[in-house]
Scaffold this active site. Structure first.
Site, short mmCIF file in Angstrom:
data_model
loop_
_atom_site.label_atom_id
_atom_site.label_comp_id
_atom_site.label_asym_id
_atom_site.label_seq_id
_atom_site.Cartn_x
_atom_site.Cartn_y
_atom_site.Cartn_z
N ASP A 16 0.68 -1.33 -0.09
CA ASP A 16 -0.12 -0.24 -0.13
C ASP A 16 0.84 1.28 0.19
OD1 ASP A 16 -2.49 1.30 -0.12
OD2 ASP A 16 -2.77 1.41 1.98
N LYS A 18 2.03 4.90 -1.16
CA LYS A 18 1.41 5.79 -1.55
C LYS A 18 1.77 7.06 -0.95
CE LYS A 18 -2.81 4.84 0.92
NZ LYS A 18 -4.19 4.54 0.83
N ASN A 21 1.47 7.53 2.86
CA ASN A 21 2.02 6.65 3.90
C ASN A 21 3.75 6.83 3.80
OD1 ASN A 21 -0.21 5.44 4.32
ND2 ASN A 21 -0.11 3.95 2.83
N ASP A 37 2.09 2.89 7.94
CA ASP A 37 1.04 2.05 7.51
C ASP A 37 1.39 0.65 6.90
OD1 ASP A 37 -1.36 0.96 6.97
OD2 ASP A 37 -2.34 2.65 6.16
N THR A 57 -4.32 0.36 -3.03
CA THR A 57 -5.19 1.71 -3.20
C THR A 57 -5.26 1.87 -4.72
OG1 THR A 57 -4.48 2.93 -1.23
CG2 THR A 57 -5.24 4.10 -3.13
#
Length: 369
Positions: A16, A18, A21, A37, A57
């Site tokens: 995840d 992005k 994060n 995260d 995501t």
């Protein structure tokens, strides 16, 4: 990239990555970048690609995940390519308001470098992005290789030193849109989860039926979601909710002194570590039965599970970790709150989840189990 390399060397896939994060340790110039995260992070088995479920995501998902193929560490490198693209010009390489169209664009790796914003970006920067956004995961650049790429390793010579004010302005707009969408999405999720929670609490069968119903709406089983939100497939989400519900049922059975319900959920060979056992590993149900036989049944203590985190290990094993708050009135008539950290392990046997191990630290709750 150093953080990603460290994760990959320890067989951890973030899943995840992005911009939101990536955190800065402080506001100081040159502050350390922190990778945050790890809620969807997994440990790769033998470093071989496998299907670990649909999670991530939307705008940062790799083609292999969208095709529901076996995947591994390269999914993180694809996300790094998306992040680098955004950091250079302030908008993402893949975009469409229609999520299915967005997925189709990503699957085919359709992106470009439009003028004029990309005119001042060096060839080396574009080359690194191209190597990260390579459709074939076997040909995609690794974290270690990226750190040796000229644009990173020889920045003084090949990286442009032009101040990109237009990118800064675009990033501010991008961030504002992301925050607005996040606020709207959060409001939608809160209202949705509140209503679905009541439905799910009626029965485990209702949970599974509802999850199956959602999955059947699309051939690929992909859940609809706004861009910018982390998602998991419905089957994974349903199984996690099932584990949380079972844990709530165990605590409720303890609260009511309902030993029969407790034994239906717990394996007869249940093992546990808890303060009452003075650090000893307890095996079987006799230790637990003592409390059901002698504790005040139906006490008015209130138990609340806080921050539950469920980790699914394959199809038939699950671990839940959470903080348990217990509120009660003591002998002096004063309200008291106690906290304990608990971990429970479940194993599915003959299509039925069984609680097989329990660990608690911190203050004992009432009753102890």
């Amino acid at each position: 990239m150093e953080s990603v390399e460290h994760c990959h060397k320890t067989s951890v896939i973030h899943r995840d990555l992005k911009p939101e994060n990536l955190l800065l340790a402080s506001k100081a110039k040159g502050a350390a970048v922190k990778l945050a995260d790890f809620g969807l992070a997994i440990e790769a088995e033998n470093d071989k690609p496998s299907w670990y479920g649909f999670a991530g995501t939307p705008g940062y998902l790799s083609p292999e995940v969208l095709r529901k193929e076996a995947y591994g560490k390269p999914v993180d490198m694809w996300a790094c390519g998306v992040i680098l693209y955004i950091l250079l010009v302030g908008y993402p390489p893949f975009w469409d308001e229609d999520q299915q169209k967005l997925y189709n664009i990503i699957k085919h790796g359709k992106y470009d470098y439009p003028s004029p914003e990309w005119d001042t970006v060096t060839h080396e920067a574009k080359d690194l992005i191209n190597r990260m956004l390579t459709i074939d995961p076997n040909r995609r650049i690794t974290a270690s290789e990226a750190l040796k790429h000229a644009w990173i390793a020889n920045r003084e010579r090949v990286a442009s030193s032009v101040h990109r004010q237009q990118t800064v302005d675009s990033l501010k707009k991008f961030n504002a849109r992301r925050k607005l969408k996040g606020a709207i999405l959060t409001t939608m999720l809160v209202s949705k989860n509140f209503s679905t929670f009541r439905e799910k609490s009626q029965s485990q069968g209702a949970v599974q039926a509802k999850a199956a119903g959602r999955s059947s709406k699309k051939d690929d089983g992909i859940k609809e979601s706004s861009d910018g939100s982390t998602i998991e497939d419905d089957d994974v989400r349903a199984r996690k909710q099932e584990i949380i519900k079972l844990t709530e049922q165990i605590i409720e059975a303890i609260q009511k002194g309902d030993y029969e319900t407790y034994t239906q959920i717990c394996d007869p060979h249940l093992t546990c570590f808890e303060p009452e056992a003075f650090g000893n590993l307890i095996h079987g149900m006799d230790f637990h039965k003592f409390y059901f036989d002698n504790a005040n049944k139906g006490n008015k203590a209130r138990n609340t599970i806080v921050n539950p985190y469920v980790h699914l290990i394959g199809e038939d094993t699950a671990v839940i970790a959470y903080v348990r708050l217990t509120q009660f009135i003591n002998s002096s008539g004063l309200p008291v709150t106690q906290q304990s950290e608990e971990t429970r392990v479940y194993q599915r046997k003959e299509s039925k989840w069984q609680h097989i191990h329990f660990h608690r630290s911190g203050s004992p709750s009432m009753p102890a189990k």
